[in-house]
Design an enzyme around this catalytic site. Structure first.
Site, mmCIF file in Angstrom:
data_model
loop_
_atom_site.group_PDB
_atom_site.id
_atom_site.type_symbol
_atom_site.label_atom_id
_atom_site.label_comp_id
_atom_site.label_asym_id
_atom_site.label_seq_id
_atom_site.Cartn_x
_atom_site.Cartn_y
_atom_site.Cartn_z
ATOM 1 N N ARG A 1 7.251 48.046 13.461
ATOM 2 C CA ARG A 1 6.890 49.040 12.448
ATOM 3 C C ARG A 1 8.315 50.017 11.563
ATOM 4 O O ARG A 1 9.377 49.779 12.236
ATOM 5 C CB ARG A 1 6.161 50.237 12.660
ATOM 6 N N ASP B 1 12.204 55.377 13.894
ATOM 7 C CA ASP B 1 13.115 55.009 14.640
ATOM 8 C C ASP B 1 12.383 54.556 16.436
ATOM 9 O O ASP B 1 10.969 54.051 15.996
ATOM 10 C CB ASP B 1 13.768 56.028 14.560
ATOM 11 N N THR C 1 10.154 56.048 19.230
ATOM 12 C CA THR C 1 8.936 57.264 19.581
ATOM 13 C C THR C 1 8.242 56.945 20.619
ATOM 14 O O THR C 1 8.302 55.548 21.495
ATOM 15 C CB THR C 1 7.985 57.190 18.561
ATOM 16 N N TYR C 2 7.198 57.863 21.335
ATOM 17 C CA TYR C 2 6.785 57.683 22.964
ATOM 18 C C TYR C 2 4.916 57.296 22.112
ATOM 19 O O TYR C 2 4.916 58.834 21.432
ATOM 20 C CB TYR C 2 6.588 58.183 23.129
ATOM 21 N N ALA D 1 4.015 61.788 14.025
ATOM 22 C CA ALA D 1 4.759 61.098 14.067
ATOM 23 C C ALA D 1 4.139 59.798 12.933
ATOM 24 O O ALA D 1 3.222 59.464 12.775
ATOM 25 C CB ALA D 1 5.222 60.068 15.099
ATOM 26 N N GLY E 1 5.189 55.535 11.872
ATOM 27 C CA GLY E 1 6.210 54.484 10.740
ATOM 28 C C GLY E 1 4.989 53.767 10.866
ATOM 29 O O GLY E 1 4.114 53.406 11.369
ATOM 30 N N PHE F 1 -0.251 56.382 12.388
ATOM 31 C CA PHE F 1 -0.214 57.342 12.783
ATOM 32 C C PHE F 1 0.136 57.823 14.297
ATOM 33 O O PHE F 1 -0.850 57.305 14.569
ATOM 34 C CB PHE F 1 -0.684 58.621 11.934
ATOM 35 N N CYS G 1 12.084 59.788 17.157
ATOM 36 C CA CYS G 1 12.785 59.725 15.818
ATOM 37 C C CYS G 1 14.065 59.804 15.641
ATOM 38 O O CYS G 1 14.176 59.902 13.940
ATOM 39 C CB CYS G 1 11.678 60.618 14.948
#
Length: 216
Positions: free
Chosen positions: A78, A81, A83-84, A145, A147, A159, A176
């Site tokens: 995607r 940056d 993410t978790y 977040a 992406g 999201f 991110c």
């Protein structure tokens, strides 16, 4: 209004979520399914967007540390940056055909933000955007977040809204790629844990309103 199918998948391993999206995107392109929203949670996982897939500089933990904590690591395919994802975080994968009248990737991301801003407002939380940054923010902390990926104007990924997420796990990464801002959750803001089913219902309702969809 276009129909929307909502699939509530529960707790799904990240690689299985990727496979499900690939299957649904192919079917949406072929016109064999209508627009679809997949709602799920993932076991603990760090994902790398296309922006950083050749680099782990924003992953602060070693492979050994991640293994000890039971946190997986994946390249996501995607935008964005690192993410978790983890239990207590509502992940939404809209599989939408933006043709013919919503063919604007920037507006699509802003519309997803609008959906989540409205969800937060329903809980009395004033959320908003940050100029130059993607996602939904409460003060200087990110609560959701975003992406996305588009292929022939069919969307995937989407999201991640922190509902009752273990926020400590965000310390394993630079979320991110933004080092100077924090991460929060609905539970932390409200002081109590909202029911995931209620948050899901709010997401579905606001997504339909923003995108002109009707649950099939």
């Amino acid at each position: 209004m276009k129909p929307l199918v909502v699939r509530r998948a529960g707790l799904v391993p990240y690689d299985a979520g990727l496979a499900l999206q690939a299957e649904l995107v192919a079917a949406r392109k072929a016109g064999t399914i209508p627009d679809t929203l997949v709602l799920l949670e993932h076991p603990p996982v760090i994902t790398l967007g296309v922006k950083v897939r050749q680099s782990r500089e924003h992953v602060l933990a070693s492979d050994e540390q991640l293994g000890a904590l039971g946190v997986a690591l994946f390249e996501a395919g995607r935008g964005g940056d690192v993410t978790y994802h983890g239990p207590g975080q509502l992940v939404g994968y809209p599989i939408l055909d933006l043709k013919p009248d919503r063919m604007d990737a920037h507006k699509y991301v802003r519309d997803l933000e609008e959906v989540l801003i409205r969800v937060c407002a329903g809980y009395g939380i004033e959320a908003g955007r940050k100029p130059g940054l993607t996602g939904v923010w409460v003060g200087e902390e990110k609560v959701a977040a975003i992406g996305v990926r588009l292929s022939r104007w069919v969307t995937s990924h989407g999201f991640a809204l922190n509902v009752t997420t273990n926020l400590g796990h965000f310390g394993l990464i630079v979320p991110c790629g933004i080092a100077d801002r924090g991460v929060t959750s609905l539970e932390r803001i409200l002081g109590t844990a909202p029911a995931m089913a209620d948050v899901e219902a709010a997401v579905v309702g606001h997504l339909c309103a923003v995108f002109g969809l009707d649950v099939a």
